[in-house]
Design an enzyme around this catalytic site. Structure first.
Site, PDB file in Angstrom:
ATOM      1  N   ASN A   1    -100.903 -39.700   0.814  1.00  0.00           N
ATOM      2  CA  ASN A   1     -99.532 -40.217   0.863  1.00  0.00           C
ATOM      3  C   ASN A   1     -98.842 -39.955  -0.476  1.00  0.00           C
ATOM      4  O   ASN A   1     -99.457 -40.055  -1.549  1.00  0.00           O
ATOM      5  CB  ASN A   1     -99.467 -41.697   1.275  1.00  0.00           C
ATOM      6  CG  ASN A   1    -100.341 -42.630   0.471  1.00  0.00           C
ATOM      7  OD1 ASN A   1    -101.352 -42.229  -0.073  1.00  0.00           O
ATOM      8  ND2 ASN A   1     -99.946 -43.879   0.385  1.00  0.00           N
TER       9      ASN A   1
ATOM     10  N   GLU B   1     -95.514 -41.194  -2.340  1.00  0.00           N
ATOM     11  CA  GLU B   1     -94.393 -42.143  -2.329  1.00  0.00           C
ATOM     12  C   GLU B   1     -93.278 -41.677  -3.261  1.00  0.00           C
ATOM     13  O   GLU B   1     -93.474 -40.770  -4.083  1.00  0.00           O
ATOM     14  CB  GLU B   1     -94.897 -43.540  -2.701  1.00  0.00           C
ATOM     15  CG  GLU B   1     -95.931 -44.030  -1.693  1.00  0.00           C
ATOM     16  CD  GLU B   1     -96.376 -45.463  -1.902  1.00  0.00           C
ATOM     17  OE1 GLU B   1     -96.096 -46.045  -2.978  1.00  0.00           O
ATOM     18  OE2 GLU B   1     -97.015 -46.003  -0.979  1.00  0.00           O
TER      19      GLU B   1
ATOM     20  N   CYS C   1     -96.491 -39.960   4.721  1.00  0.00           N
ATOM     21  CA  CYS C   1     -97.864 -40.402   4.962  1.00  0.00           C
ATOM     22  C   CYS C   1     -98.856 -39.253   4.759  1.00  0.00           C
ATOM     23  O   CYS C   1     -98.521 -38.073   4.938  1.00  0.00           O
ATOM     24  CB  CYS C   1     -98.028 -40.895   6.392  1.00  0.00           C
ATOM     25  SG  CYS C   1     -97.078 -42.352   6.790  1.00  0.00           S
TER      26      CYS C   1
ATOM     27  N   GLU D   1    -101.305 -38.323   6.643  1.00  0.00           N
ATOM     28  CA  GLU D   1    -101.566 -37.526   7.851  1.00  0.00           C
ATOM     29  C   GLU D   1    -100.542 -36.417   8.011  1.00  0.00           C
ATOM     30  O   GLU D   1    -100.864 -35.276   8.348  1.00  0.00           O
ATOM     31  CB  GLU D   1    -101.511 -38.426   9.102  1.00  0.00           C
ATOM     32  CG  GLU D   1    -102.543 -39.533   9.139  1.00  0.00           C
ATOM     33  CD  GLU D   1    -102.050 -40.837   8.526  1.00  0.00           C
ATOM     34  OE1 GLU D   1    -101.352 -40.793   7.493  1.00  0.00           O
ATOM     35  OE2 GLU D   1    -102.381 -41.901   9.083  1.00  0.00           O
TER      36      GLU D   1
ATOM     37  N   CYS E   1     -99.664 -44.419  11.590  1.00  0.00           N
ATOM     38  CA  CYS E   1     -98.383 -45.001  12.022  1.00  0.00           C
ATOM     39  C   CYS E   1     -97.815 -44.198  13.195  1.00  0.00           C
ATOM     40  O   CYS E   1     -98.266 -43.085  13.498  1.00  0.00           O
ATOM     41  CB  CYS E   1     -97.400 -45.021  10.849  1.00  0.00           C
ATOM     42  SG  CYS E   1     -96.621 -43.443  10.511  1.00  0.00           S
TER      43      CYS E   1
ATOM     44  N   CYS F   1     -96.615 -40.586  12.527  1.00  0.00           N
ATOM     45  CA  CYS F   1     -97.717 -39.622  12.379  1.00  0.00           C
ATOM     46  C   CYS F   1     -98.339 -39.286  13.731  1.00  0.00           C
ATOM     47  O   CYS F   1     -98.717 -38.145  13.982  1.00  0.00           O
ATOM     48  CB  CYS F   1     -98.772 -40.168  11.430  1.00  0.00           C
ATOM     49  SG  CYS F   1     -98.199 -40.183   9.713  1.00  0.00           S
TER      50      CYS F   1
HETATM   51  N1  THU Z   1     -99.320 -44.607   5.013  1.00  0.00           N
HETATM   52  C1  THU Z   1     -99.991 -43.453   5.306  1.00  0.00           C
HETATM   53  O1  THU Z   1    -100.207 -42.613   4.427  1.00  0.00           O
HETATM   54  N2  THU Z   1    -100.406 -43.282   6.582  1.00  0.00           N
HETATM   55  C2  THU Z   1    -100.173 -44.147   7.612  1.00  0.00           C
HETATM   56  O2  THU Z   1    -100.501 -43.847   8.766  1.00  0.00           O
HETATM   57  C3  THU Z   1     -99.565 -45.440   7.335  1.00  0.00           C
HETATM   58  C4  THU Z   1     -98.998 -45.626   5.979  1.00  0.00           C
HETATM   59  C5  THU Z   1     -98.845 -44.800   3.641  1.00  0.00           C
HETATM   60  C6  THU Z   1     -97.352 -44.748   3.479  1.00  0.00           C
HETATM   61  C7  THU Z   1     -97.150 -45.582   2.242  1.00  0.00           C
HETATM   62  O3  THU Z   1     -97.285 -44.755   1.110  1.00  0.00           O
HETATM   63  C8  THU Z   1     -98.291 -46.581   2.250  1.00  0.00           C
HETATM   64  O4  THU Z   1     -99.247 -46.062   3.185  1.00  0.00           O
HETATM   65  C9  THU Z   1     -97.894 -47.976   2.657  1.00  0.00           C
HETATM   66  O5  THU Z   1     -97.194 -47.984   3.837  1.00  0.00           O
END
Ligand code: THU
Length: 137
Positions: free
Chosen positions: A51, A53, A62, A64, A93, A96
């Site tokens: 991920n 940010e 994300c 994925e 999520c 994804c």
């Molecule tokens: N996140 C992912 O990388 N994958 C997911 O399927 C759910 C959420 C990340 C996004 C964000 O950087 C952190 O988790 C918190 O939501």
């Protein structure tokens, strides 16, 4: 739906290790929730993502989707399995799931708890995203 072809024990171990390694590269300075993903492509190649940010939170992507988009950019669109490593082995999520569905009728998904990496939960995309949106069959 028919189950996807099983992956080997060696592939499973390599994929889990790759997801855990990718998680260490996460840029998660706002949520502090690090996620790593490792995608096993049909040709045996493993493509990873983490991920990433942003201070403008909505620009976060994300792990994925980073892995899938990177694989596609590298010329790969056929996938067998995706391992996702996080602190609590969270499920991917909704966004994804839909992006996975663009490329796979079905896919093995291995959920890895980074604190207990020997316990891997295995499920399928078809279970996570039943009755998916499609324009035609
Ligand atoms: N996140 C992912 O990388 N994958 C997911 O399927 C759910 C959420 C990340 C996004 C964000 O950087 C952190 O988790 C918190 O939501």
């Amino acid at each position: 739906m028919k189950r996807p072809e099983p992956i080997t024990e060696q592939q499973r171990k390599t994929l889990v290790a790759a997801a855990l390694a990718a998680r260490k590269r996460a840029h998660a300075k706002y949520s502090k929730f690090k996620v790593g993903a490792a995608l096993l492509c049909d040709d045996g190649e493993i493509v990873t993502g983490c991920n990433v940010e942003n201070v403008s939170y909505g620009l976060t992507i994300c792990a994925e989707r980073v892995a899938i988009q990177s694989a596609v950019a590298g010329g790969r669109q056929e996938f067998k399995a995706l391992a996702v490593a996080s602190a609590k082995a969270v499920t991917p999520c909704g966004a994804c799931r839909q992006v996975m569905a663009e490329f796979c009728r079905d896919l093995w998904i291995l959920l890895v708890d980074a604190r207990k990496p020997s316990q891997v939960r295995t499920l399928q995309l078809a279970d996570l995203l039943p009755d998916r949106f499609r324009l035609r069959d």
